[in-house]
Design a protein around this motif. Structure first.
Motif, PDB file in Angstrom:
ATOM      1  N   GLN A   1     122.495 162.398   4.616  1.00 48.98           N
ATOM      2  CA  GLN A   1     123.104 161.629   3.593  1.00 48.98           C
ATOM      3  C   GLN A   1     122.447 161.027   2.454  1.00 48.98           C
ATOM      4  N   SER A   2     122.332 161.001   0.964  1.00 47.75           N
ATOM      5  CA  SER A   2     121.972 160.633  -0.194  1.00 47.75           C
ATOM      6  C   SER A   2     122.529 160.153  -0.715  1.00 47.75           C
ATOM      7  N   GLU A   3     121.848 158.383  -0.361  1.00 45.78           N
ATOM      8  CA  GLU A   3     122.727 157.056  -1.250  1.00 45.78           C
ATOM      9  C   GLU A   3     121.547 157.410  -2.521  1.00 45.78           C
ATOM     10  N   PHE A   4     122.302 156.932  -3.896  1.00 47.64           N
ATOM     11  CA  PHE A   4     120.778 156.682  -5.453  1.00 47.64           C
ATOM     12  C   PHE A   4     121.511 155.248  -5.820  1.00 47.64           C
ATOM     13  N   VAL A   5     120.044 155.050  -7.104  1.00 40.00           N
ATOM     14  CA  VAL A   5     120.438 154.110  -7.388  1.00 40.00           C
ATOM     15  C   VAL A   5     119.964 154.131  -8.797  1.00 40.00           C
TER      16      VAL A   5
ATOM     17  N   LYS B   1     104.490 152.184  -3.593  1.00 36.69           N
ATOM     18  CA  LYS B   1     105.471 152.320  -3.511  1.00 36.69           C
ATOM     19  C   LYS B   1     106.098 151.375  -4.978  1.00 36.69           C
ATOM     20  N   LEU B   2     107.293 152.126  -4.973  1.00 37.67           N
ATOM     21  CA  LEU B   2     108.568 151.426  -5.972  1.00 37.67           C
ATOM     22  C   LEU B   2     108.577 149.732  -6.178  1.00 37.67           C
ATOM     23  N   LYS B   3     107.951 149.712  -7.141  1.00 39.64           N
ATOM     24  CA  LYS B   3     109.214 148.026  -6.703  1.00 39.64           C
ATOM     25  C   LYS B   3     109.882 148.020  -7.598  1.00 39.64           C
ATOM     26  N   TYR B   4     111.405 147.809  -7.326  1.00 37.42           N
ATOM     27  CA  TYR B   4     112.816 148.380  -7.974  1.00 37.42           C
ATOM     28  C   TYR B   4     113.209 147.098  -7.938  1.00 37.42           C
TER      29      TYR B   4
ATOM     30  N   GLN C   1     122.710 135.889 -11.773  1.00 37.15           N
ATOM     31  CA  GLN C   1     123.277 135.948 -10.724  1.00 37.15           C
ATOM     32  C   GLN C   1     121.773 136.576 -10.667  1.00 37.15           C
ATOM     33  N   PRO C   2     120.776 135.946  -8.995  1.00 37.44           N
ATOM     34  CA  PRO C   2     119.803 136.242  -9.190  1.00 37.44           C
ATOM     35  C   PRO C   2     118.923 137.988  -9.703  1.00 37.44           C
ATOM     36  N   PRO C   3     118.396 138.508  -9.832  1.00 42.20           N
ATOM     37  CA  PRO C   3     117.995 139.517  -9.633  1.00 42.20           C
ATOM     38  C   PRO C   3     117.771 140.375  -8.011  1.00 42.20           C
ATOM     39  N   GLU C   4     118.089 141.687  -7.885  1.00 46.83           N
ATOM     40  CA  GLU C   4     118.007 142.209  -6.676  1.00 46.83           C
ATOM     41  C   GLU C   4     117.388 142.629  -6.671  1.00 46.83           C
ATOM     42  N   ILE C   5     116.180 142.590  -5.425  1.00 46.51           N
ATOM     43  CA  ILE C   5     114.881 143.834  -4.801  1.00 46.51           C
ATOM     44  C   ILE C   5     115.644 144.984  -3.701  1.00 46.51           C
TER      45      ILE C   5
END
Length: 294
Positions: free
Chosen positions: A79-83, A135-138, A146-150
């Motif tokens: 399975q692939s997940e995209f953000v 590693k990408l820190k996204y 709302q607080p940002p999501e890491i």
């Protein structure tokens, strides 16, 4: 018959000033989208970069491979997940990404160039310390106070360094480098990197004359759907603010702007669905697509 031949001669003469202007110039090309799928466009792309090399221009190709990766992952029931358009890449997915980009897509492009009379060499960013990454820190901004999501994107990387010595050696040897967008971490780990970003960083490291991104759109369109043929760097933020630059176009424009900041002369977003799009951009007065300039 003679008129037809004269027309051909005129085309060559019209191209002469551009051939002279760009002799010995480095042109970095991001190859992706429909141009990588359609058989006629694939062959035309190979012929275009071969012609550039023969007239004294130094093309460097960076390619994508998202659809090919998705197809194999599906066949393997992974399975692939995209953000935000980026593929979350765990270790199992990373193995497939590297296999497809480096082992399949890259070699197909190299073979096509070589079969049509060019001299090409395939690389990944792991060869010759070409691309060092981490590693990408996204961080995803959720808005509404709302607080940002890491978000953990897995083995998606961001570039920390480019060592272009291997590219300079290949160009000096009259080879066309074709690069898969995979980089290596400090400890040898493998990272999946956005091909647009790789193209921008490599163009910057070489102070390329042009950075060209092939896409499946005409270029940047205004709110009425008309092509914006020239975009100045100071116009980018207002267009982002009013929603003209959005979605998949946003990282492409940002990549081009950063390349200009780093010494690239001009950046172009052009329609790879058009036959011989690269030649039309470089060897005609008006060019095609959107050019981003200082």
């Amino acid at each position: 018959m003679n008129e037809h031949l004269i027309d051909r001669a005129k085309v060559l003469i019209e191209a002469l000033p551009y051939i002279q202007r760009f002799k010995n110039a480095i042109v970095v090309i991001k190859y992706g989208g429909h141009a990588m799928v359609d058989e006629t466009l694939k062959k035309n792309f190979a012929l275009d970069v071969i012609l550039l090399k023969y007239v004294g221009i130094n093309p460097i190709v960076i390619h994508g491979g998202g659809p090919q990766i998705s197809e194999l992952l599906k066949n393997l029931s992974i399975q692939s997940e995209f953000v935000d358009g980026m593929r979350v890449t765990d270790q199992k997915t990373m193995d497939v990404v590297e296999m497809v980009l480096v082992g399949k897509v890259n070699k197909e492009i190299v073979a096509l160039i070589n079969q049509n009379g060019g001299q090409s060499v395939g690389l990944s960013g792991k060869d010759g310390h070409l691309i060092t990454a981490e590693k990408l820190k996204y961080i995803k901004n959720k808005g509404d106070n709302q607080p940002p999501e890491i978000i953990d994107m897995g083995m998606v990387g961001q570039i920390t360094a480019i060592d272009n010595r291997i590219l300079l050696s290949l160009m000096e040897g009259q080879f066309i480098p074709v690069i898969a967008p995979v980089g290596a971490g400090e400890k040898g780990e493998t990272y999946n990197i956005n091909a647009d970003l790789v193209a921008g960083h490599i163009a910057s490291s070489l102070k390329a004359r042009k950075l060209i991104l092939l896409t499946d759109t005409e270029g940047l369109l205004d709110k009425a759907g008309r092509l914006i043929s020239t975009l100045k760097k100071n116009e980018i933020q207002p267009y982002i603010n009013d929603g003209t630059i959005k979605g998949g176009m946003l990282p492409k424009i940002t990549c081009c702007a950063e390349a200009l900041e780093s010494g690239v002369k001009k950046a172009h977003i052009i329609d790879g669905r058009k036959e011989h799009a690269i030649l039309l951009e470089i060897f005609t007065k008006g060019g095609i697509g959107t050019e981003i300039i200082h």
